[in-house]
Design a protein around this motif. Structure first.
Motif, PDB file in Angstrom:
ATOM      1  N   ASN A  78       2.413  -2.974   8.543  1.00  0.00           N
ATOM      2  CA  ASN A  78       2.916  -2.373   7.596  1.00  0.00           C
ATOM      3  C   ASN A  78       2.178  -1.987   6.282  1.00  0.00           C
ATOM      4  O   ASN A  78       1.825  -1.065   5.690  1.00  0.00           O
ATOM      5  CB  ASN A  78       4.501  -2.278   7.406  1.00  0.00           C
ATOM      6  CG  ASN A  78       5.040  -1.127   6.568  1.00  0.00           C
ATOM      7  OD1 ASN A  78       4.706  -0.081   6.590  1.00  0.00           O
ATOM      8  ND2 ASN A  78       6.149  -1.588   5.758  1.00  0.00           N
ATOM      9  N   THR A  79       1.963  -3.032   5.464  1.00  0.00           N
ATOM     10  CA  THR A  79       1.112  -3.139   4.554  1.00  0.00           C
ATOM     11  C   THR A  79      -0.314  -2.561   4.605  1.00  0.00           C
ATOM     12  O   THR A  79      -0.704  -1.813   3.706  1.00  0.00           O
ATOM     13  CB  THR A  79       1.030  -4.725   3.910  1.00  0.00           C
ATOM     14  OG1 THR A  79       2.510  -4.984   3.990  1.00  0.00           O
ATOM     15  CG2 THR A  79       0.513  -4.698   2.305  1.00  0.00           C
ATOM     16  N   THR A  80      -0.915  -2.983   5.489  1.00  0.00           N
ATOM     17  CA  THR A  80      -2.181  -2.297   5.824  1.00  0.00           C
ATOM     18  C   THR A  80      -2.266  -0.795   5.838  1.00  0.00           C
ATOM     19  O   THR A  80      -3.223  -0.272   5.478  1.00  0.00           O
ATOM     20  CB  THR A  80      -2.826  -3.202   7.100  1.00  0.00           C
ATOM     21  OG1 THR A  80      -2.883  -4.689   6.924  1.00  0.00           O
ATOM     22  CG2 THR A  80      -4.164  -2.558   7.358  1.00  0.00           C
ATOM     23  N   ARG A  82       0.019   1.174   4.606  1.00  0.00           N
ATOM     24  CA  ARG A  82       0.308   2.022   3.437  1.00  0.00           C
ATOM     25  C   ARG A  82      -0.903   1.787   2.619  1.00  0.00           C
ATOM     26  O   ARG A  82      -0.927   2.700   1.824  1.00  0.00           O
ATOM     27  CB  ARG A  82       1.654   1.168   2.745  1.00  0.00           C
ATOM     28  CG  ARG A  82       2.829   1.563   3.560  1.00  0.00           C
ATOM     29  CD  ARG A  82       4.130   0.623   2.779  1.00  0.00           C
ATOM     30  NE  ARG A  82       5.289   1.044   3.432  1.00  0.00           N
ATOM     31  CZ  ARG A  82       5.952   2.008   3.340  1.00  0.00           C
ATOM     32  NH1 ARG A  82       5.621   3.218   2.383  1.00  0.00           N
ATOM     33  NH2 ARG A  82       7.150   2.238   3.964  1.00  0.00           N
ATOM     34  N   ARG A  83      -1.672   0.702   2.478  1.00  0.00           N
ATOM     35  CA  ARG A  83      -2.865   0.597   1.797  1.00  0.00           C
ATOM     36  C   ARG A  83      -3.909   1.500   2.020  1.00  0.00           C
ATOM     37  O   ARG A  83      -4.448   1.995   1.097  1.00  0.00           O
ATOM     38  CB  ARG A  83      -3.180  -0.892   1.814  1.00  0.00           C
ATOM     39  CG  ARG A  83      -4.261  -1.306   0.704  1.00  0.00           C
ATOM     40  CD  ARG A  83      -4.783  -2.834   1.031  1.00  0.00           C
ATOM     41  NE  ARG A  83      -3.647  -3.562   0.846  1.00  0.00           N
ATOM     42  CZ  ARG A  83      -3.432  -4.519   1.677  1.00  0.00           C
ATOM     43  NH1 ARG A  83      -4.222  -4.471   2.831  1.00  0.00           N
ATOM     44  NH2 ARG A  83      -2.464  -5.444   1.413  1.00  0.00           N
ATOM     45  N   ASN A  84      -4.165   1.761   3.378  1.00  0.00           N
ATOM     46  CA  ASN A  84      -5.224   2.562   3.579  1.00  0.00           C
ATOM     47  C   ASN A  84      -5.069   3.873   3.902  1.00  0.00           C
ATOM     48  O   ASN A  84      -5.787   4.809   3.932  1.00  0.00           O
ATOM     49  CB  ASN A  84      -5.796   2.201   4.814  1.00  0.00           C
ATOM     50  CG  ASN A  84      -6.714   0.351   4.857  1.00  0.00           C
ATOM     51  OD1 ASN A  84      -7.540   0.605   4.017  1.00  0.00           O
ATOM     52  ND2 ASN A  84      -5.932  -0.428   5.193  1.00  0.00           N
ATOM     53  N   TYR A  85      -3.622   4.212   4.079  1.00  0.00           N
ATOM     54  CA  TYR A  85      -3.308   5.636   4.210  1.00  0.00           C
ATOM     55  C   TYR A  85      -2.118   6.141   3.234  1.00  0.00           C
ATOM     56  O   TYR A  85      -0.962   6.420   3.714  1.00  0.00           O
ATOM     57  CB  TYR A  85      -2.746   5.840   5.716  1.00  0.00           C
ATOM     58  CG  TYR A  85      -3.749   5.287   6.600  1.00  0.00           C
ATOM     59  CD1 TYR A  85      -4.847   6.426   6.895  1.00  0.00           C
ATOM     60  CD2 TYR A  85      -4.040   4.511   7.229  1.00  0.00           C
ATOM     61  CE1 TYR A  85      -5.708   6.108   7.747  1.00  0.00           C
ATOM     62  CE2 TYR A  85      -4.715   4.069   8.280  1.00  0.00           C
ATOM     63  CZ  TYR A  85      -5.714   4.941   8.589  1.00  0.00           C
ATOM     64  OH  TYR A  85      -6.716   4.608   9.529  1.00  0.00           O
ATOM     65  N   PRO A  86      -2.190   6.007   2.073  1.00  0.00           N
ATOM     66  CA  PRO A  86      -1.098   6.346   1.162  1.00  0.00           C
ATOM     67  C   PRO A  86      -0.655   7.679   1.084  1.00  0.00           C
ATOM     68  O   PRO A  86       0.490   8.066   0.925  1.00  0.00           O
ATOM     69  CB  PRO A  86      -1.798   5.785  -0.453  1.00  0.00           C
ATOM     70  CG  PRO A  86      -3.211   5.911  -0.279  1.00  0.00           C
ATOM     71  CD  PRO A  86      -3.486   5.497   1.021  1.00  0.00           C
ATOM     72  N   CYS A  89       1.644   8.398   4.085  1.00  0.00           N
ATOM     73  CA  CYS A  89       2.763   7.718   3.740  1.00  0.00           C
ATOM     74  C   CYS A  89       3.750   8.362   2.850  1.00  0.00           C
ATOM     75  O   CYS A  89       4.999   8.757   2.990  1.00  0.00           O
ATOM     76  CB  CYS A  89       2.535   6.337   3.321  1.00  0.00           C
ATOM     77  SG  CYS A  89       1.879   4.877   4.071  1.00  0.00           S
ATOM     78  N   ASP A  90       2.841   9.168   1.932  1.00  0.00           N
ATOM     79  CA  ASP A  90       3.825   9.953   1.116  1.00  0.00           C
ATOM     80  C   ASP A  90       4.019  11.235   1.722  1.00  0.00           C
ATOM     81  O   ASP A  90       5.400  11.566   1.370  1.00  0.00           O
ATOM     82  CB  ASP A  90       2.753  10.549  -0.219  1.00  0.00           C
ATOM     83  CG  ASP A  90       2.418   9.444  -1.252  1.00  0.00           C
ATOM     84  OD1 ASP A  90       3.172   8.300  -1.416  1.00  0.00           O
ATOM     85  OD2 ASP A  90       1.558   9.404  -1.953  1.00  0.00           O
TER      86      ASP A  90
END
Length: 151
Positions: A78-80, A82-86, A89-90
């Protein structure tokens, strides 16, 4: 580098064979790729793959997927994700916050209809409560009269 440990990989692994790997021909897909620190690293899915996964999850569940479900589908933490595709996610968060096809007028009319229904239910319950109180008083009155006659 890892040697003699690689296996033929499915086509979803896009990592080329590292130099020094002897179990598969050079240039073939390999399951191990190493970084400077010696960690295994798999390439991130392309934006096209991410949007295809969103469409796939949407068609399967009938609603927009959560970020966690999307990351799991793509094989990422999940964190990876969110970090690479913000931006993605938005987008998913914005879609989840706004109900589709609902306007302020629709929401207002829905609230009005719910309030009218609740008022009717409240009125009906108040009438039933009054009837229950009257019935209980009759029962108590009969019991008191029978007690007085018994003495």
């Amino acid at each position: 580098m890892r040697t003699a440990c690689c296996t033929w990989a499915p086509s979803t692994w896009r990592t080329p064979t590292p130099a020094g790997c002897s179990s598969v021909p050079r240039g073939a897909l390999c399951r191990w790729s190493t970084t400077a620190r010696g960690r295994s690293r798999h390439p991130l899915p392309s934006r096209t793959d991410v949007h295809a996964a969103i469409d796939s999850l949407t068609s399967e569940t009938g609603r927009r997927p959560s970020v966690l479900a999307l990351a799991t589908r793509l094989g990422l933490a999940n964190t990876t994700f969110r970090r690479n595709y913000p931006d993605i996610c938005d987008e998913l968060a914005a879609i989840a916050r706004t109900p589709s096809g609902t306007t302020a007028a629709d929401a207002y009319s829905t609230v009005q209809a719910n309030n009218a229904r609740l008022r009717r239910d409240n009125r009906d319950l108040a009438e039933q409560l009054e009837l229950a109180i009257v019935a209980e008083r009759k029962v108590l009155g009969c019991n008191q009269q029978s007690l007085m006659l018994a003495h």
